[in-house]
Write an enzyme that holds these catalytic residues in place. Structure first.
Site, PDB file in Angstrom:
ATOM      1  N   HIS A  66       0.823  -1.210   0.000  1.00 28.48           N
ATOM      2  CA  HIS A  66       0.000   0.000   0.000  1.00 28.48           C
ATOM      3  C   HIS A  66       0.858   1.263   0.000  1.00 28.48           C
ATOM      4  O   HIS A  66       1.937   1.309   0.581  1.00 28.48           O
ATOM      5  CB  HIS A  66      -1.010  -0.008   1.150  1.00 28.48           C
ATOM      6  CG  HIS A  66      -0.463   0.124   2.533  1.00 28.48           C
ATOM      7  ND1 HIS A  66      -0.200   1.342   3.121  1.00 28.48           N
ATOM      8  CD2 HIS A  66      -0.162  -0.798   3.476  1.00 28.48           C
ATOM      9  CE1 HIS A  66       0.230   1.168   4.359  1.00 28.48           C
ATOM     10  NE2 HIS A  66       0.282  -0.129   4.599  1.00 28.48           N
ATOM     11  N   ASP A 180       5.981   2.192   6.682  1.00 28.10           N
ATOM     12  CA  ASP A 180       4.680   1.528   6.582  1.00 28.10           C
ATOM     13  C   ASP A 180       3.801   2.376   5.663  1.00 28.10           C
ATOM     14  O   ASP A 180       3.208   3.355   6.096  1.00 28.10           O
ATOM     15  CB  ASP A 180       4.062   1.402   7.981  1.00 28.10           C
ATOM     16  CG  ASP A 180       2.729   0.690   7.995  1.00 28.10           C
ATOM     17  OD1 ASP A 180       2.327   0.132   6.957  1.00 28.10           O
ATOM     18  OD2 ASP A 180       2.071   0.693   9.049  1.00 28.10           O
ATOM     19  N   GLU A 210      -5.063   1.946   2.696  1.00 28.81           N
ATOM     20  CA  GLU A 210      -4.959   0.766   3.553  1.00 28.81           C
ATOM     21  C   GLU A 210      -5.128   1.137   5.018  1.00 28.81           C
ATOM     22  O   GLU A 210      -5.752   0.394   5.789  1.00 28.81           O
ATOM     23  CB  GLU A 210      -3.595   0.090   3.337  1.00 28.81           C
ATOM     24  CG  GLU A 210      -3.453  -1.275   4.018  1.00 28.81           C
ATOM     25  CD  GLU A 210      -2.886  -1.216   5.437  1.00 28.81           C
ATOM     26  OE1 GLU A 210      -2.805  -2.282   6.077  1.00 28.81           O
ATOM     27  OE2 GLU A 210      -2.533  -0.113   5.908  1.00 28.81           O
ATOM     28  N   GLU A 211      -4.569   2.281   5.396  1.00 30.02           N
ATOM     29  CA  GLU A 211      -4.538   2.654   6.809  1.00 30.02           C
ATOM     30  C   GLU A 211      -5.907   3.031   7.362  1.00 30.02           C
ATOM     31  O   GLU A 211      -6.065   3.198   8.569  1.00 30.02           O
ATOM     32  CB  GLU A 211      -3.566   3.816   7.025  1.00 30.02           C
ATOM     33  CG  GLU A 211      -2.103   3.493   6.705  1.00 30.02           C
ATOM     34  CD  GLU A 211      -1.468   2.539   7.705  1.00 30.02           C
ATOM     35  OE1 GLU A 211      -2.156   2.130   8.662  1.00 30.02           O
ATOM     36  OE2 GLU A 211      -0.290   2.196   7.527  1.00 30.02           O
ATOM     37  N   ASP A 233       3.931  -6.010   3.400  1.00 29.76           N
ATOM     38  CA  ASP A 233       3.709  -4.907   4.329  1.00 29.76           C
ATOM     39  C   ASP A 233       4.854  -4.872   5.339  1.00 29.76           C
ATOM     40  O   ASP A 233       5.833  -5.604   5.210  1.00 29.76           O
ATOM     41  CB  ASP A 233       2.361  -5.082   5.027  1.00 29.76           C
ATOM     42  CG  ASP A 233       1.713  -3.763   5.406  1.00 29.76           C
ATOM     43  OD1 ASP A 233       2.417  -2.868   5.925  1.00 29.76           O
ATOM     44  OD2 ASP A 233       0.496  -3.615   5.215  1.00 29.76           O
ATOM     45  N   HIS A 319       4.345   3.543  12.811  1.00 29.31           N
ATOM     46  CA  HIS A 319       3.325   4.556  13.087  1.00 29.31           C
ATOM     47  C   HIS A 319       3.884   5.669  13.967  1.00 29.31           C
ATOM     48  O   HIS A 319       3.311   6.047  14.999  1.00 29.31           O
ATOM     49  CB  HIS A 319       2.079   3.919  13.706  1.00 29.31           C
ATOM     50  CG  HIS A 319       1.241   3.174  12.708  1.00 29.31           C
ATOM     51  ND1 HIS A 319      -0.129   3.070  12.806  1.00 29.31           N
ATOM     52  CD2 HIS A 319       1.583   2.516  11.570  1.00 29.31           C
ATOM     53  CE1 HIS A 319      -0.594   2.372  11.776  1.00 29.31           C
ATOM     54  NE2 HIS A 319       0.431   2.021  11.013  1.00 29.31           N
TER      55      HIS A 319
END
Length: 355
Positions: A66, A180, A210-211, A233, A319
């Site tokens: 993604h 990510d 995606e998130e 991922d 994140h």
């Protein structure tokens, strides 16, 4: 070393581009510029996911990374010029404090810092309580809403972490925002570039949003209708003080996931990928994700379904503004995915699906 240096430039560019859910255009344009000479055609879904197709007769194999990163969305500006926001993706409140952000406006990038009530005026019994995201704001360094608007700041602006790509003490350790999942996108890009002979139709896919719910994975997999689906991922690297390094470490190879929050992998496919890793002498780890999921969560549900598996590139401090990956994990993930694709002929896929 020449190959590594070239790859580092791509990784730096890809991870530095801004692209929160719903605003992945700059990322997708860069990816298309990199893959267009290495695929037979490029397709899109209506959400903006990019699908690079390498046509061959044989089973449909979909690999996906993604493009979006976690970030913020400007929702309002106070009369004093402070910016309120909505988070996009999962933010841990404590990593957001005292951080610098980039607000992307029509006039250019405006920098801001996370603002909260000073601890000096927080009651003592409340100082050890985690700050709630809802109480945070962005401080532009202006004194009015009008000043903020003159800078181009307005509701709907994309906000991304302010970060700098760095090669750390060991040159294999790479730091930046958005690993990510720009590192997963980089793996898919490199597989498309290196793959020559293969007994299947390969769909190298770069998904959006995606998130915020695996949305591009759902739409793009309906376009492709894969029989085999691999989500590339990030995975957890827990080799830190207080963590458990066993099987979840930087530099020890791609993580072949036992499960995540959206997928119980196809067991025959998982065994097949592990067998390939052993045959090719590619290091790998068997890992899991309890509190998250990958695009495979939707990829395996399109139409009649697909045998699906998640493969993760170990990442520290996901994140946040500053995540760390290991170059060897990136390279070994590319090697593993390439080796798997080259073995997925019609007979092999039929055997996997029948188990």
């Amino acid at each position: 070393m020449v190959l590594m240096n070239k790859q580092l430039e791509i990784l730096k560019k890809l991870s530095s581009l801004p692209g929160v859910p719903g605003n992945e255009k700059l990322v997708s344009q860069y990816i298309v510029s990199e893959i267009k000479d290495h695929v037979d055609q490029i397709e899109y879904d209506n959400l903006g996911s990019v699908i690079g197709v390498k046509k061959q007769n044989g089973p449909k194999v979909m690999i996906a990374g993604h493009m979006d990163e976690i970030g913020l969305l400007v929702t309002q500006i106070t009369k004093e010029g402070f910016v309120k926001f909505q988070t996009l993706g999962g933010w841990f409140s404590q990593v957001m404090l005292a951080q610098i952000w980039e607000i992307h406006t029509k006039k250019g990038v405006v920098h801001a810092v996370t603002g909260v009530k000073p601890p000096h005026i927080i009651p003592k019994d409340k100082r050890n309580v985690a700050i709630e995201i809802e109480t945070m704001y962005l401080d532009l360094g202006v004194s009015s809403k009008e000043e903020a608007e003159k800078l181009g700041v307005e509701p709907g602006n994309m906000v991304t972490p302010h970060a700098e790509f760095m090669v750390l003490g060991n040159e294999k350790y790479l730091l930046n925002k958005a690993w990510d999942n720009r590192i997963g996108s980089a793996v898919v890009m490199e597989v498309l570039k290196r793959l020559d002979q293969h007994p299947n139709a390969l769909y190298g896919t770069f998904t959006v949003q995606e998130e915020v719910g695996l949305r591009g994975a759902k739409t793009s997999s309906y376009v492709v209708e894969p029989e085999i689906a691999l989500a590339i991922d990030t995975g957890l690297a827990n080799d830190v003080p207080g963590g458990e390094a066993s099987e979840q470490s930087l530099g020890k190879g791609p993580q072949i996931l036992l499960y995540d929050g959206g997928l119980v992998p196809h067991q025959a496919l998982r065994r097949f990928v592990i067998e390939v890793a052993k045959e090719e002498k590619i290091p790998y780890q068997e890992a899991f994700i309890v509190g998250g999921r990958t695009d495979a969560g939707h990829m395996h549900l399109a139409h009649r379904g697909a045998a699906a598996l998640s493969i993760g590139v170990p990442t520290r401090y996901m994140h946040s503004h500053t995540s760390i990956i290991h170059y060897d994990d990136y390279e070994n993930t590319v090697k593993l995915v390439l080796a798997v694709i080259k073995k997925l002929d019609r007979q092999t896929v039929d055997q996997i699906l029948a188990q």
